[in-house]
Every structure is written in C-alpha cells, then in structure tokens.
Write an enzyme that holds these catalytic residues in place. Sequence first.
Site, PDB file in Angstrom:
ATOM      1  N   ILE A 249       6.193   1.362   3.433  1.00  0.00           N
ATOM      2  CA  ILE A 249       6.190   0.603   2.184  1.00  0.00           C
ATOM      3  C   ILE A 249       6.811   1.421   1.052  1.00  0.00           C
ATOM      4  CG2 ILE A 249       4.403  -1.067   2.773  1.00  0.00           C
ATOM      5  CD1 ILE A 249       2.342   0.618   1.361  1.00  0.00           C
ATOM      6  N   GLU A 250       6.897   2.729   1.220  1.00  0.00           N
ATOM      7  CA  GLU A 250       7.610   3.564   0.259  1.00  0.00           C
ATOM      8  C   GLU A 250       9.093   3.172   0.219  1.00  0.00           C
ATOM      9  OE1 GLU A 250       5.435   4.522   2.564  1.00  0.00           O
ATOM     10  OE2 GLU A 250       4.345   6.325   1.946  1.00  0.00           O
TER      11      GLU A 250
ATOM     12  N   LYS B 149      -0.810  -2.820   1.059  1.00  0.00           N
ATOM     13  CA  LYS B 149      -0.924  -3.517   2.342  1.00  0.00           C
ATOM     14  C   LYS B 149      -2.387  -3.880   2.522  1.00  0.00           C
ATOM     15  CE  LYS B 149       1.317  -2.370   6.168  1.00  0.00           C
ATOM     16  NZ  LYS B 149       1.729  -1.690   7.412  1.00  0.00           N
TER      17      LYS B 149
END
Length: 117
Positions: free
Chosen positions: A71-72, A99
């Site tokens: 997700i970075e 998330k």
Amino acid sequence: MGKILIENLRLFGFHGCMPEESLIGSHYTINLEIELDLNKASISDDLSQTVNYVDLYRIVKKEMSIRSKLIEHLAKRIVKKIKEHKKDSIKSTKIKICKENPPLKNMVDRVCIILEE
C-alpha cells in the site's frame, strides 16, 4: 493557504503480497489532505481556481483499481497522479491508506500507512 480534505473514502482493492489477497481483495479506507492556496477560489467562487475534489476522488479510485503488492506503492502512485493533475497549485499532499481486516487472523482491525510529500 488552505487544505482540501477527503475523509474516509471507502474502496475495494486487490493489494497485498499474499496470493489470496489478489483473489479475495479487501476493503480500504483512504484519507487525503491537499495543501494549496485557496485565496483566489474563496474570493472568485471559481472552481478553476482550486482543485476539484471530484477529480481527486477519480484519481484515487482509478489507482485503487491497479494492483500493488504494497500500500506504500499505491500511496506513492496516487500522490504522483494528484501532483501531475494540478502541479502548479498543490503545495503538499498527505495520504493515509488503511487496509481493513488485513490477513493477521483477526489480531488487528486495520493496518495503515501515511505518506506525506
């Protein structure tokens, strides 16, 4: 100066390093903070003098549909697209992506990252 905030945007995506994450997906919550000069827009009442939050939503939604392992990485892509959209107006961008229900056997509610540029 001023800020545009989009809070608790809820989208579904297939991000993650585990194979099952690419199959079953997960819910995500996104918060976005854009810093820019809002003086002209506040005086003129003209949308072209600011960043349209509908455009920000569309950018986030489109990038969420492109799978990332991290997700970075997703956050970095979103920030890059936002800056490209209104590069002369935006002073800084902060994004928080969470998330919901990560694959940690119900040990945590969510996992989040925050990226500031």
